[in-house]
Scaffold this active site. Structure first.
Site, PDB file in Angstrom:
ATOM      1  N   SER A  74       0.437  -0.868   0.271  1.00 29.81           N
ATOM      2  CA  SER A  74       0.249   0.038   0.184  1.00 29.81           C
ATOM      3  C   SER A  74       0.973   1.320   0.483  1.00 29.81           C
ATOM      4  O   SER A  74       1.634   1.708  -1.097  1.00 29.81           O
ATOM      5  CB  SER A  74      -1.088   0.368   1.212  1.00 29.81           C
ATOM      6  N   GLU A  87      -9.005  -5.745  -5.895  1.00 29.11           N
ATOM      7  CA  GLU A  87      -8.577  -4.076  -5.812  1.00 29.11           C
ATOM      8  C   GLU A  87      -9.230  -3.389  -7.020  1.00 29.11           C
ATOM      9  O   GLU A  87      -9.010  -2.272  -7.653  1.00 29.11           O
ATOM     10  CB  GLU A  87      -7.731  -4.080  -5.996  1.00 29.11           C
ATOM     11  N   HIS A 132      -7.298  -5.753  -1.098  1.00 30.54           N
ATOM     12  CA  HIS A 132      -6.683  -4.613  -0.591  1.00 30.54           C
ATOM     13  C   HIS A 132      -5.528  -5.508   0.527  1.00 30.54           C
ATOM     14  O   HIS A 132      -4.904  -5.484   0.506  1.00 30.54           O
ATOM     15  CB  HIS A 132      -6.279  -3.478  -0.636  1.00 30.54           C
TER      16      HIS A 132
END
Length: 285
Positions: free
Chosen positions: A167, A229, A267
């Protein structure tokens, strides 16, 4: 005799009840950085046995509060049969924060570059983002304070160093790749938040490409995302895949790139699958 065995079993249960479960061959410490006047909780996993002649590989892991245990166990299980798995023992150095939260707000500062508020995505709850813009200071801490400390404790193979981030941590890993590619041999960026600092990251990518036109580098890059995602408005999957395609054009300049989309993962749920793949990728020879 049967009663005696029952009593002994009861005593054993009582003796072990309430003890904390620990991960073998791991420790943690708090380091106060001189570079940014910040505190980090550093997790270290030590391989079993003596180092090879060249030293142990090392994986520097971001967001360690959340994923250190997952990576240590993935390494411990797979590295016990390297001839089957291709995974070799490595020192794992997790960089986290003095909190029990899996993801501390301090990561926003450490993993990002300074940008204007207009360039940032909106926060889901409408509040302001935490302090941002400390990526360069954080990298200085890793290079000038953390790495020397680890290298004093272990015989490290300087040619087999990996940086793992997910991330915003993936964004930071790409920033390091583009601005200081020789800091690590292997870069693993999971679900990288390219949309956060896209303009600055593209500028850094162009500088990286210009450097490749002058010299050959020896870097390996794993870009990975979760299949679920795809629906994210920030285009996480597309951004990562497009970057992998651009970098793949420089295979003849020492750049090796893989892109992986994990089926059925989002995610956060992508992390265990990514970590399992990461320990193998970091062992590439």
């Amino acid at each position: 005799m049967a009663r005696k065995k029952i009593e002994q079993a009861a005593m054993m249960v009582k003796d072990t009840a309430g003890r904390e479960v620990t991960i073998p061959r791991t420790e943690q410490r708090v380091i106060h950085s001189h570079a940014g006047n910040r505190e980090y909780r550093i997790f270290v996993a030590k391989p079993d046995g003596e180092p090879p002649p060249s030293g142990f590989p090392v994986i520097y892991l971001l967001d360690a509060n959340a994923v250190f245990g997952t990576m240590v166990e993935a390494m411990r299980v797979q590295a016990c049969r390297p001839e089957k798995t291709g995974v070799f023992p490595a020192v794992i150095v997790g960089i986290g924060y003095p909190t029990e939260m899996p993801f501390a707000p301090a990561r926003f500062y450490d993993f990002t570059l300074p940008v204007s508020a207009a360039e940032l995505p909106s926060r889901p709850d409408g509040t302001a983002w935490p302090e941002l813009g400390g990526a360069e200071v954080f990298l200085k801490f890793i290079e000038e304070e953390l790495k020397p400390e680890i290298e004093c404790e272990f015989k490290i193979d300087s040619e087999r160093q990996t940086l793992f981030g997910h991330s915003l941590g993936g964004l930071f890993a790409l920033h390091v790749l583009f601005t200081k590619p020789t800091a690590f041999r292997t870069y693993i960026a999971g679900s990288p938040s390219i949309h956060w600092n896209k303009r600055l990251l593209l500028e850094a990518e162009q500088q990286f490409v210009s450097r490749l036109e002058r010299e050959t580098l020896n870097v390996e890059i794993l870009l990975a995302v979760g299949e679920l995602e795809k629906s994210h408005k920030s285009r996480i999957n597309d951004n990562a895949k497009e970057l992998a395609e651009r970098l793949s054009a420089f295979a003849d300049r020492g750049v090796y790139v893989e892109f992986k989309e994990f089926e059925g993962e989002g995610h956060v749920s992508v992390l265990p699958a990514l970590i399992s793949r990461a320990v193998r990728f970091a062992s590439r020879r």
